[in-house]
Design a protein around this motif. Structure first.
Motif, PDB file in Angstrom:
ATOM      1  N   LEU A 121     -16.814  -5.750 -25.101  1.00  0.00           N
ATOM      2  CA  LEU A 121     -17.403  -4.251 -24.794  1.00  0.00           C
ATOM      3  C   LEU A 121     -18.774  -3.952 -24.136  1.00  0.00           C
ATOM      4  O   LEU A 121     -19.520  -3.233 -24.203  1.00  0.00           O
ATOM      5  N   VAL A 122     -19.336  -5.293 -23.594  1.00  0.00           N
ATOM      6  CA  VAL A 122     -20.508  -5.153 -22.904  1.00  0.00           C
ATOM      7  C   VAL A 122     -20.625  -4.322 -21.799  1.00  0.00           C
ATOM      8  O   VAL A 122     -21.718  -3.432 -21.416  1.00  0.00           O
ATOM      9  N   SER A 123     -19.590  -4.006 -21.057  1.00  0.00           N
ATOM     10  CA  SER A 123     -19.649  -2.946 -19.872  1.00  0.00           C
ATOM     11  C   SER A 123     -19.591  -1.617 -20.414  1.00  0.00           C
ATOM     12  O   SER A 123     -20.204  -0.704 -19.670  1.00  0.00           O
ATOM     13  N   ILE A 124     -19.208  -1.312 -21.704  1.00  0.00           N
ATOM     14  CA  ILE A 124     -19.466   0.013 -22.228  1.00  0.00           C
ATOM     15  C   ILE A 124     -20.607   0.085 -23.400  1.00  0.00           C
ATOM     16  O   ILE A 124     -21.291   1.124 -22.890  1.00  0.00           O
TER      17      ILE A 124
ATOM     18  N   GLU B 157     -21.406 -10.168 -29.801  1.00  0.00           N
ATOM     19  CA  GLU B 157     -20.328 -10.689 -29.359  1.00  0.00           C
ATOM     20  C   GLU B 157     -20.495 -12.265 -29.392  1.00  0.00           C
ATOM     21  O   GLU B 157     -19.571 -13.041 -29.929  1.00  0.00           O
ATOM     22  N   ARG B 158     -21.717 -12.734 -28.845  1.00  0.00           N
ATOM     23  CA  ARG B 158     -21.884 -14.098 -28.828  1.00  0.00           C
ATOM     24  C   ARG B 158     -22.110 -14.759 -30.463  1.00  0.00           C
ATOM     25  O   ARG B 158     -21.703 -15.847 -30.317  1.00  0.00           O
ATOM     26  N   GLU B 159     -22.506 -13.783 -31.230  1.00  0.00           N
ATOM     27  CA  GLU B 159     -22.915 -14.318 -32.501  1.00  0.00           C
ATOM     28  C   GLU B 159     -21.329 -14.682 -33.197  1.00  0.00           C
ATOM     29  O   GLU B 159     -20.951 -15.708 -33.780  1.00  0.00           O
TER      30      GLU B 159
ATOM     31  N   GLY C 113     -15.875 -18.572 -33.732  1.00  0.00           N
ATOM     32  CA  GLY C 113     -14.989 -19.191 -32.805  1.00  0.00           C
ATOM     33  C   GLY C 113     -14.277 -17.960 -31.934  1.00  0.00           C
ATOM     34  O   GLY C 113     -13.190 -18.609 -31.489  1.00  0.00           O
ATOM     35  N   ILE C 114     -14.319 -16.903 -32.185  1.00  0.00           N
ATOM     36  CA  ILE C 114     -13.672 -15.995 -31.441  1.00  0.00           C
ATOM     37  C   ILE C 114     -14.123 -15.411 -30.101  1.00  0.00           C
ATOM     38  O   ILE C 114     -15.301 -15.031 -30.096  1.00  0.00           O
ATOM     39  N   SER C 115     -13.461 -15.656 -29.065  1.00  0.00           N
ATOM     40  CA  SER C 115     -13.826 -15.586 -27.588  1.00  0.00           C
ATOM     41  C   SER C 115     -13.718 -14.134 -27.295  1.00  0.00           C
ATOM     42  O   SER C 115     -12.748 -13.179 -27.754  1.00  0.00           O
ATOM     43  N   PHE C 116     -14.497 -13.747 -26.333  1.00  0.00           N
ATOM     44  CA  PHE C 116     -14.515 -12.192 -25.743  1.00  0.00           C
ATOM     45  C   PHE C 116     -14.361 -12.449 -24.041  1.00  0.00           C
ATOM     46  O   PHE C 116     -15.163 -12.802 -23.567  1.00  0.00           O
ATOM     47  N   SER C 117     -13.171 -12.000 -23.916  1.00  0.00           N
ATOM     48  CA  SER C 117     -12.959 -11.967 -22.386  1.00  0.00           C
ATOM     49  C   SER C 117     -13.725 -10.984 -21.458  1.00  0.00           C
ATOM     50  O   SER C 117     -14.359 -10.025 -22.036  1.00  0.00           O
ATOM     51  N   ASN C 118     -14.104 -11.657 -20.428  1.00  0.00           N
ATOM     52  CA  ASN C 118     -15.110 -10.906 -19.367  1.00  0.00           C
ATOM     53  C   ASN C 118     -16.376 -10.658 -19.706  1.00  0.00           C
ATOM     54  O   ASN C 118     -17.337  -9.729 -19.499  1.00  0.00           O
TER      55      ASN C 118
ATOM     56  N   PRO D 192     -20.479 -11.422 -19.994  1.00  0.00           N
ATOM     57  CA  PRO D 192     -21.144 -12.204 -18.717  1.00  0.00           C
ATOM     58  C   PRO D 192     -21.726 -13.211 -19.176  1.00  0.00           C
ATOM     59  O   PRO D 192     -22.085 -14.063 -18.349  1.00  0.00           O
ATOM     60  N   GLN D 193     -21.822 -13.718 -20.534  1.00  0.00           N
ATOM     61  CA  GLN D 193     -22.580 -15.285 -20.830  1.00  0.00           C
ATOM     62  C   GLN D 193     -22.026 -15.557 -22.257  1.00  0.00           C
ATOM     63  O   GLN D 193     -22.752 -15.887 -23.189  1.00  0.00           O
ATOM     64  N   MET D 194     -20.722 -15.983 -22.257  1.00  0.00           N
ATOM     65  CA  MET D 194     -20.056 -16.354 -23.370  1.00  0.00           C
ATOM     66  C   MET D 194     -20.516 -17.846 -23.814  1.00  0.00           C
ATOM     67  O   MET D 194     -19.668 -18.741 -23.322  1.00  0.00           O
TER      68      MET D 194
END
Length: 173
Positions: free
Chosen positions: A102-105, A113-115, A121-126, A128-130
């Motif tokens: 949701l970084v774009s919103i 999201e990084r935390e 261990g849950i990844s976020f697609s798109n 910017p710095q996963m």
């Protein structure tokens, strides 16, 4: 307000809402499919009457052995326009699954999201710095998962890596 939001989401996104579980809270919440997360959140943010323009919290839950799929990512949105009315969105995620970022919103979703990625261990697609945010890059596992050993898996490798780095730095100088 609860009725208006419920009616709006049921009429506009009936195919993405999942059955609700009974939780003992006064908080309005919806469980939605991860593929539709960005569309629903953008609609709630842009809606002139609701104006959920503030991402208050973003976290996750590990339901190990209690529910399938195992994880849920939980978003708490607030509407300053409506006296900080709160709305919770829950997104079920299977082991190894990804949730749209949701970084774009909400740019403020970046670190939460990084935390969640780092500790659960849950990844976020798109995103910017996963990458890891709290634990060292070479840390093995995700310490907030319910199946993570309480005493840890043994972290001697972390100390060995640090010693190797410092020894190599000393030799180079």
């Amino acid at each position: 307000m609860k009725e208006k939001i419920t009616e709006y989401l049921n009429s506009r996104f009936p195919e993405v809402l999942l059955p609700q579980r009974d939780i003992n809270t006064n908080l309005l919440y919806f469980t939605i499919q991860k593929e539709s997360l960005q569309i629903v959140v953008q609609a709630l943010k842009d809606h002139p009457e609701f104006a959920f323009t503030y991402l208050n919290d973003l976290t996750s839950i590990d339901w190990l052995g209690k529910r399938e799929p195992r994880f849920e990512v939980v978003y708490l949105l607030r509407s300053p326009k409506n006296k900080h009315f709160r709305l919770q969105l829950r997104v079920p995620v299977e082991e190894g699954g990804e949730v749209p970022s949701l970084v774009s919103i909400f740019p403020a979703a970046n670190w939460p999201e990084r935390e969640v990625y780092d500790l659960m261990g849950i990844s976020f697609s798109n995103h910017p710095q996963m990458e890891r945010l709290i634990m060292p890059d070479n840390f093995i596992g995700h310490p907030l998962r319910k199946d993570y050993p309480l005493e840890g898996p043994g972290q001697d490798y972390l100390i060995e890596d640090l010693l190797t780095i410092h020894v190599n730095e000393d030799i180079a100088s």
